[in-house]
Scaffold this motif. Sequence first.
Motif, mmCIF file in Angstrom:
data_model
loop_
_atom_site.group_PDB
_atom_site.id
_atom_site.type_symbol
_atom_site.label_atom_id
_atom_site.label_comp_id
_atom_site.label_asym_id
_atom_site.label_seq_id
_atom_site.Cartn_x
_atom_site.Cartn_y
_atom_site.Cartn_z
ATOM 1 N N GLY A 1 0.810 -1.211 0.000
ATOM 2 C CA GLY A 1 0.000 0.000 0.000
ATOM 3 C C GLY A 1 0.839 1.255 0.000
ATOM 4 N N TYR A 2 0.166 2.382 -0.021
ATOM 5 C CA TYR A 2 0.851 3.666 -0.040
ATOM 6 C C TYR A 2 -0.138 4.758 0.368
ATOM 7 C CZ TYR A 2 -1.346 3.299 -4.652
ATOM 8 O OH TYR A 2 -2.234 3.084 -5.665
ATOM 9 N N ARG A 3 0.414 5.930 0.623
ATOM 10 C CA ARG A 3 -0.393 7.105 0.966
ATOM 11 C C ARG A 3 -0.152 8.174 -0.080
ATOM 12 N NH1 ARG A 3 0.073 11.809 4.595
ATOM 13 N NH2 ARG A 3 -2.026 12.289 5.392
ATOM 14 N N ARG A 4 -1.210 8.896 -0.470
ATOM 15 C CA ARG A 4 -1.095 9.998 -1.409
ATOM 16 C C ARG A 4 -1.717 11.250 -0.815
ATOM 17 N NH1 ARG A 4 0.502 8.582 -6.454
ATOM 18 N NH2 ARG A 4 0.139 6.442 -7.179
ATOM 19 N N THR A 5 -1.105 12.394 -1.097
ATOM 20 C CA THR A 5 -1.698 13.675 -0.716
ATOM 21 C C THR A 5 -1.775 14.580 -1.940
ATOM 22 O OG1 THR A 5 0.447 14.648 -0.114
ATOM 23 C CG2 THR A 5 -0.792 13.530 1.642
ATOM 24 N N VAL B 1 1.479 17.354 -5.269
ATOM 25 C CA VAL B 1 1.589 16.407 -4.161
ATOM 26 C C VAL B 1 2.060 17.128 -2.912
ATOM 27 C CG1 VAL B 1 2.814 14.369 -3.318
ATOM 28 C CG2 VAL B 1 2.018 14.451 -5.696
ATOM 29 N N PHE B 2 3.048 18.001 -3.061
ATOM 30 C CA PHE B 2 3.619 18.727 -1.925
ATOM 31 C C PHE B 2 3.107 20.163 -1.907
ATOM 32 C CE2 PHE B 2 6.188 15.086 -1.691
ATOM 33 C CZ PHE B 2 6.917 15.096 -0.508
ATOM 34 N N GLN B 3 2.662 20.611 -0.749
ATOM 35 C CA GLN B 3 2.142 21.959 -0.612
ATOM 36 C C GLN B 3 3.192 23.010 -0.985
ATOM 37 O OE1 GLN B 3 -0.275 22.623 2.994
ATOM 38 N NE2 GLN B 3 0.018 20.450 3.489
ATOM 39 N N GLU C 1 6.396 5.938 -20.824
ATOM 40 C CA GLU C 1 5.689 5.823 -19.551
ATOM 41 C C GLU C 1 6.710 5.556 -18.445
ATOM 42 O OE1 GLU C 1 1.613 3.793 -18.425
ATOM 43 O OE2 GLU C 1 3.178 2.273 -18.600
ATOM 44 N N ASP C 2 6.676 6.389 -17.404
ATOM 45 C CA ASP C 2 7.622 6.237 -16.293
ATOM 46 C C ASP C 2 6.875 6.375 -14.972
ATOM 47 O OD1 ASP C 2 9.639 6.154 -14.473
ATOM 48 O OD2 ASP C 2 10.773 7.854 -15.275
ATOM 49 N N PRO C 3 6.484 5.264 -14.365
ATOM 50 C CA PRO C 3 5.722 5.316 -13.116
ATOM 51 C C PRO C 3 6.564 5.567 -11.873
ATOM 52 C CG PRO C 3 6.032 3.056 -13.787
ATOM 53 C CD PRO C 3 6.654 3.887 -14.859
ATOM 54 N N HIS C 4 7.856 5.851 -12.045
ATOM 55 C CA HIS C 4 8.741 6.003 -10.895
ATOM 56 C C HIS C 4 9.248 7.427 -10.715
ATOM 57 C CE1 HIS C 4 9.634 1.457 -11.621
ATOM 58 N NE2 HIS C 4 8.474 1.654 -11.031
ATOM 59 N N ARG C 5 8.546 8.415 -11.278
ATOM 60 C CA ARG C 5 8.942 9.810 -11.125
ATOM 61 C C ARG C 5 8.495 10.330 -9.761
ATOM 62 N NH1 ARG C 5 5.835 12.499 -15.690
ATOM 63 N NH2 ARG C 5 6.551 14.388 -14.625
ATOM 64 N N PRO C 6 9.400 10.905 -8.960
ATOM 65 C CA PRO C 6 9.012 11.421 -7.642
ATOM 66 C C PRO C 6 8.058 12.611 -7.746
ATOM 67 C CG PRO C 6 11.397 11.156 -7.817
ATOM 68 C CD PRO C 6 10.846 11.017 -9.196
ATOM 69 N N ARG C 7 7.183 12.706 -6.774
ATOM 70 C CA ARG C 7 6.270 13.839 -6.613
ATOM 71 C C ARG C 7 5.308 14.018 -7.783
ATOM 72 N NH1 ARG C 7 8.583 18.812 -3.054
ATOM 73 N NH2 ARG C 7 10.005 17.661 -1.724
ATOM 74 N N VAL C 8 4.930 12.943 -8.420
ATOM 75 C CA VAL C 8 4.000 12.997 -9.535
ATOM 76 C C VAL C 8 2.820 12.075 -9.226
ATOM 77 C CG1 VAL C 8 3.700 12.658 -12.017
ATOM 78 C CG2 VAL C 8 5.874 13.502 -11.136
#
Length: 448
Positions: free
Chosen positions: A171-175, A201-203, A283-290
């Motif tokens: 699992g994971y958490r998303r904001t 994702v980040f304020q 397609e790149d599902p490993h990009r941070p903050r996306v």
Amino acid sequence: MADTPEALTQQLLQAAKVAGADTCDAIVVSGTSLSIEVRDAALEQAERSEGMDLGLRVLVGKRQANVSISDARPEAIRDMAERAVAMAKEAPEDPFIGLADAAQLATNLDTDALELADATAEPDPATLQQDALMTEAAALGVDGVSQVQSATAGYSSNDIWIAASNGFSGGYRRTSRATYCTAIAGAGDGMERDYDGDSRVFQSDLRDPTEIGLSAGQRAVDRLNARQPATGTFPVLFDERISSSLLGHLLAAANGATVARGSGWLRDKLGAQVLPSTMSVIEDPHRPRVTGSRLFDAEGLPTQRRAIVQDGVLTGWTLDLANAQKLGMTSTGNAARGVSGPPSPSNWNVAMTQGDKTRADLLADMGTGLLVTSLIGSTINPNTGDYSRGASGFWVENGEITYAVNECTIAGNLHDMMLALIPANDARAHLSRNVPSLLLEGLTLAGA
């Protein structure tokens, strides 16, 4: 046992096995959302929701059923599982359904490096209201803006857990933090509106609310005194704000569920050129903050970076397990699901190759034509690729924007359109669909 999403998925699996399921998987989503809207410098609406949704898929032989509830009591879970098994026994057989083999499952489940969630505390309503007020005030400060239709600020967080009887559990958490504004310029029949907004994702990454309001207001004013363009064949430049819709048509046609049905305008194009040779779709599902990032899909398979189109050539379909089975292929790790349905193929973060010219350069290159900033409705044949959409934007003469345009239709065929794309260099890197402005020669315009 605490009713965490992880613990609840295990309760769902256990209840399904007791009820008679051969195999099963479960998803639990626990979330909070807060939205503040202002109007005329005062609070218009405040909404907060908190909830938990539970989804269970059971398989009895080659028959399956899905049930979802929002009640985490043990007796509700038991009844849910019994109901799901009873439904599965009555469902038609599907020879292609099933869970992943244990050897296929993702082993890297540590999502910290993807930065999917902001550890900063949830903003209080007063902070969100202040952002919305600043956005509204900035839009109203633009000369020509008559009113602000909406100014909103919001926050959400979701905890998601997926587990299956094949041993997968992750699992994971998303904001998400967002600010949006829609401004109206002019009066009466001459009113025009436009918007701007940002979601991160980040304020700390969020654009300044004043900047958003100013942009929304100026965009609305720029649309005043719109006219219909001439009818004919002209170059059309799709602004970066709406150019991702073209990529969306390509991705939909390359979706394994579409192809497995024998439909889609790309169904016979595997291994063929579908874009200019200078362009790829990665397609790149490993990009941070996306927002589209993830280490595993809804069936527990590892996600991976892959080329959907490489140097203009269509290299493969987007597949989950069932559709891969139908096509005699292997899943690409692209299964997505909600709580109320089975997995289906979906794309994660997708980027289209950018060019080396700015949007202004492409405007100069096009000479006379249409800059499209908004699309309205659609008549698109998914099997032939015939394309027709209502559009508005700006008329361009000698490479310069001359006046606003509305009430026109642009038409062509997606096969030809994709092969003629000329990209700018203005794609926004933080979006999950990373697409620049796109110039197309020779589309048909129906206007005055």
